[in-house]
Design a protein around this motif. Structure first.
Motif, PDB file in Angstrom:
ATOM      1  N   LEU A 174       0.798  -1.222   0.000  1.00 24.12           N
ATOM      2  CA  LEU A 174       0.000   0.000   0.000  1.00 24.12           C
ATOM      3  C   LEU A 174       0.836   1.280   0.000  1.00 24.12           C
ATOM      4  O   LEU A 174       0.556   2.209  -0.770  1.00 24.12           O
ATOM      5  CB  LEU A 174      -0.934   0.022   1.226  1.00 24.12           C
ATOM      6  N   LEU A 175       1.841   1.334   0.854  1.00 23.08           N
ATOM      7  CA  LEU A 175       2.577   2.579   1.047  1.00 23.08           C
ATOM      8  C   LEU A 175       3.274   3.099  -0.212  1.00 23.08           C
ATOM      9  O   LEU A 175       3.344   4.325  -0.403  1.00 23.08           O
ATOM     10  CB  LEU A 175       3.596   2.414   2.180  1.00 23.08           C
ATOM     11  N   PRO A 176       3.798   2.238  -1.097  1.00 18.80           N
ATOM     12  CA  PRO A 176       4.445   2.755  -2.311  1.00 18.80           C
ATOM     13  C   PRO A 176       3.523   3.624  -3.173  1.00 18.80           C
ATOM     14  O   PRO A 176       4.007   4.474  -3.924  1.00 18.80           O
ATOM     15  CB  PRO A 176       4.861   1.483  -3.055  1.00 18.80           C
ATOM     16  N   ILE A 177       2.232   3.430  -3.064  1.00 16.15           N
ATOM     17  CA  ILE A 177       1.293   4.257  -3.830  1.00 16.15           C
ATOM     18  C   ILE A 177       1.283   5.684  -3.286  1.00 16.15           C
ATOM     19  O   ILE A 177       1.208   6.657  -4.040  1.00 16.15           O
ATOM     20  CB  ILE A 177      -0.121   3.644  -3.773  1.00 16.15           C
ATOM     21  N   ASP A 196       1.227  16.325  20.036  1.00 19.12           N
ATOM     22  CA  ASP A 196      -0.212  16.256  19.795  1.00 19.12           C
ATOM     23  C   ASP A 196      -0.493  14.905  19.150  1.00 19.12           C
ATOM     24  O   ASP A 196      -0.517  14.780  17.927  1.00 19.12           O
ATOM     25  CB  ASP A 196      -0.653  17.416  18.896  1.00 19.12           C
ATOM     26  N   ALA A 197      -0.682  13.877  19.968  1.00 17.79           N
ATOM     27  CA  ALA A 197      -0.789  12.507  19.475  1.00 17.79           C
ATOM     28  C   ALA A 197      -2.129  12.248  18.811  1.00 17.79           C
ATOM     29  O   ALA A 197      -3.129  12.901  19.095  1.00 17.79           O
ATOM     30  CB  ALA A 197      -0.575  11.525  20.614  1.00 17.79           C
ATOM     31  N   GLN A 198      -2.152  11.246  17.920  1.00 14.31           N
ATOM     32  CA  GLN A 198      -3.363  10.841  17.211  1.00 14.31           C
ATOM     33  C   GLN A 198      -3.719   9.407  17.577  1.00 14.31           C
ATOM     34  O   GLN A 198      -2.849   8.596  17.903  1.00 14.31           O
ATOM     35  CB  GLN A 198      -3.154  10.937  15.691  1.00 14.31           C
ATOM     36  N   SER A 199      -4.988   9.092  17.501  1.00 16.25           N
ATOM     37  CA  SER A 199      -5.440   7.741  17.838  1.00 16.25           C
ATOM     38  C   SER A 199      -5.596   6.891  16.591  1.00 16.25           C
ATOM     39  O   SER A 199      -5.817   7.399  15.488  1.00 16.25           O
ATOM     40  CB  SER A 199      -6.772   7.806  18.585  1.00 16.25           C
ATOM     41  N   ILE A 200      -5.476   5.587  16.785  1.00 18.81           N
ATOM     42  CA  ILE A 200      -5.770   4.599  15.747  1.00 18.81           C
ATOM     43  C   ILE A 200      -6.802   3.646  16.322  1.00 18.81           C
ATOM     44  O   ILE A 200      -6.626   3.114  17.426  1.00 18.81           O
ATOM     45  CB  ILE A 200      -4.511   3.829  15.314  1.00 18.81           C
ATOM     46  N   GLN A 201      -7.886   3.434  15.603  1.00 20.87           N
ATOM     47  CA  GLN A 201      -8.984   2.617  16.105  1.00 20.87           C
ATOM     48  C   GLN A 201      -8.639   1.135  15.980  1.00 20.87           C
ATOM     49  O   GLN A 201      -9.165   0.414  15.144  1.00 20.87           O
ATOM     50  CB  GLN A 201     -10.291   2.934  15.364  1.00 20.87           C
ATOM     51  N   ALA A 202      -7.748   0.704  16.854  1.00 23.21           N
ATOM     52  CA  ALA A 202      -7.296  -0.685  16.882  1.00 23.21           C
ATOM     53  C   ALA A 202      -6.621  -0.931  18.222  1.00 23.21           C
ATOM     54  O   ALA A 202      -6.346   0.016  18.973  1.00 23.21           O
ATOM     55  CB  ALA A 202      -6.324  -0.968  15.735  1.00 23.21           C
ATOM     56  N   ASN A 203      -6.365  -2.202  18.547  1.00 26.41           N
ATOM     57  CA  ASN A 203      -5.641  -2.494  19.778  1.00 26.41           C
ATOM     58  C   ASN A 203      -4.134  -2.387  19.539  1.00 26.41           C
ATOM     59  O   ASN A 203      -3.694  -2.071  18.427  1.00 26.41           O
ATOM     60  CB  ASN A 203      -6.024  -3.884  20.320  1.00 26.41           C
ATOM     61  N   GLY A 206      -9.156   2.703   5.461  1.00 21.76           N
ATOM     62  CA  GLY A 206      -9.352   2.923   6.885  1.00 21.76           C
ATOM     63  C   GLY A 206      -8.722   4.222   7.368  1.00 21.76           C
ATOM     64  O   GLY A 206      -7.739   4.711   6.802  1.00 21.76           O
ATOM     65  N   SER A 207      -9.295   4.782   8.440  1.00 22.60           N
ATOM     66  CA  SER A 207      -8.791   6.045   8.970  1.00 22.60           C
ATOM     67  C   SER A 207      -7.383   5.914   9.522  1.00 22.60           C
ATOM     68  O   SER A 207      -6.584   6.854   9.449  1.00 22.60           O
ATOM     69  CB  SER A 207      -9.736   6.556  10.066  1.00 22.60           C
ATOM     70  N   GLY A 208      -7.046   4.736  10.091  1.00 21.16           N
ATOM     71  CA  GLY A 208      -5.712   4.530  10.632  1.00 21.16           C
ATOM     72  C   GLY A 208      -4.648   4.624   9.552  1.00 21.16           C
ATOM     73  O   GLY A 208      -3.645   5.338   9.703  1.00 21.16           O
ATOM     74  N   VAL A 256      -1.664   7.581   9.083  1.00 26.32           N
ATOM     75  CA  VAL A 256      -0.247   7.235   9.073  1.00 26.32           C
ATOM     76  C   VAL A 256       0.379   7.520   7.705  1.00 26.32           C
ATOM     77  O   VAL A 256       1.422   8.184   7.603  1.00 26.32           O
ATOM     78  CB  VAL A 256      -0.054   5.757   9.460  1.00 26.32           C
ATOM     79  N   ALA A 257      -0.246   7.016   6.651  1.00 20.07           N
ATOM     80  CA  ALA A 257       0.296   7.223   5.305  1.00 20.07           C
ATOM     81  C   ALA A 257       0.277   8.698   4.931  1.00 20.07           C
ATOM     82  O   ALA A 257       1.191   9.186   4.252  1.00 20.07           O
ATOM     83  CB  ALA A 257      -0.499   6.407   4.285  1.00 20.07           C
ATOM     84  N   GLY A 258      -0.755   9.406   5.367  1.00 22.08           N
ATOM     85  CA  GLY A 258      -0.821  10.836   5.071  1.00 22.08           C
ATOM     86  C   GLY A 258       0.328  11.600   5.703  1.00 22.08           C
ATOM     87  O   GLY A 258       0.905  12.507   5.088  1.00 22.08           O
ATOM     88  N   LYS A 259       0.674  11.215   6.933  1.00 20.62           N
ATOM     89  CA  LYS A 259       1.789  11.863   7.623  1.00 20.62           C
ATOM     90  C   LYS A 259       3.107  11.565   6.903  1.00 20.62           C
ATOM     91  O   LYS A 259       3.916  12.471   6.649  1.00 20.62           O
ATOM     92  CB  LYS A 259       1.851  11.368   9.061  1.00 20.62           C
TER      93      LYS A 259
END
Length: 359
Positions: free
Chosen positions: A58-61, A250-257, A269-271, A275-278
């Motif tokens: 995914l990330l290479p895109i 300023d931390a961000q959440s990921i909807q996962a354990n 997914g938002s997670g 991450v990829a956006g950052k």
């Protein structure tokens, strides 16, 4: 045998996961797993080597100009934590941090020695990275160059400190129990061993302060993410927000354990988007920072908070917790810590009733 069917190496950087086909890579993105992790399974859906591996698939895109690799090491509890004397420490976090730098030295050689680097670290892997960057490198110009070329560190559930509900050793015990349930560890043992990890945080604070003041090195970005969901009803959160957040971040959440927060099945997914956006933004900013002449400095944190590290606090027997409660504090820069007001020692008023501390 097909390339993906070949058994991946568990130690070192292994095979390159992705790189540009028709151009020279502009940045190296290095993934580092945590305690009980694996250089492939940690990032793969379901923890299986044949699952969706987002750094490769995914990330290479989103980061088409990046060369992407994953670093692995023996992440057993007994190997990761330095044991107290007189027990021989064997291989520890120091050795893994050194191995990471040595692997990058070999990979980058002389021709790629100035290429920017971004680290993505899960759980205790974040401390492997911070330890590698902030340790004294002496006359090793190549290792110092790797630290200087680092332009971003993205932490996924890295425990930097304790939280109001659990001290540092309790959080570390939760991590050990999560990833290595068959390996015994006690709170008492972890309190002794975790002193090394607290020292790493202090050294990293010094590293950030030096980078913040530097104008001749690339701009450095930091980002912290924390788990939003408990591992299960019995265990709860492994590394809560307070522990996974670096000072001023300023931390961000990921909807996962804690286990699944570093695994993404698709780009919807938002997670993954967060991450990829950052990462994508950091890569895009490389050329912009070059052309604008922007050097030095640290983004993603409040600059004045770089220099303050608070130690563990024992609140047993304290009936009045108004204001600031701390065990010990360490400052790496002038004005890092300034306290004005009343103070109590061991729940008793201090002589004179007022305190002014500034250093």
């Amino acid at each position: 045998m097909a390339e993906r069917d070949r058994q991946p190496e568990k130690a070192g950087l292994g095979d390159i996961l992705a790189q540009p086909r028709d151009m020279e890579a502009e940045v190296d993105i290095i993934f580092v797993h945590g305690l009980g992790g694996d250089r492939i399974k940690t990032w793969a859906c379901g923890g299986q080597p044949d699952g969706k591996l987002w750094p490769r698939d995914l990330l290479p895109i989103d980061c088409p100009t990046a060369r992407i690799l994953s670093f692995g090491y023996n992440a057993d509890f007994a190997k990761f934590y330095p044991a107290p004397e007189p027990i021989a420490p064997e291989l520890t976090i120091d050795d893994y941090s050194t191995s990471l730098l040595e692997a990058l030295k070999t990979l980058r050689g002389e021709t790629q020695s100035e290429r920017p680097i971004i680290f993505v670290a899960h759980s205790m892997g974040g401390l492997v990275v911070t330890n590698a960057l902030s340790r004294p490198h002496g006359t090793d110009v190549a290792k110092q160059g790797i630290a200087d070329c680092t332009i971003g560190i993205l932490f996924l559930g890295t425990p930097f400190k304790g939280s109001p509900k659990a001290d540092y050793a309790s959080i570390l015990l939760a991590i050990v129990s999560c990833f290595l349930p068959t390996q015994p560890a006690s709170i008492k043992d972890l309190r002794t061993r975790s002193q090394k990890l607290l020292a790493i945080n202090i050294a990293f604070a010094k590293f950030l302060e030096g980078r913040h003041r530097s104008k001749g090195k690339p701009h450095l970005e930091l980002a912290c993410f924390f788990e939003e969901l408990p591992l299960n009803t019995m265990t709860g959160l492994i590394v809560p927000r307070e522990s996974a957040t670096w000072l001023g971040q300023d931390a961000q959440s990921i909807q996962a354990n804690h286990v699944d927060m570093c695994r993404f099945e698709d780009s919807l997914g938002s997670g993954y988007k967060s991450v990829a956006g950052k990462l994508s933004q950091w890569v895009k900013d490389i050329e912009k920072n070059k052309t604008s002449g922007r050097g030095g400095g640290v983004d993603g944190i409040v600059a004045k908070s770089i220099g303050a590290i608070m130690g563990e606090v024992n609140n047993r027997g304290v009936t009045n917790q108004q204001g600031l409660v701390m065990g010990n504090a360490y400052g790496t820069c002038e004005g890092a810590i300034r306290l004005v007001g009343s103070i109590t020692y061991n729940n008793s008023p201090a002589p004179g009733g007022r305190l002014l501390v500034a250093f």
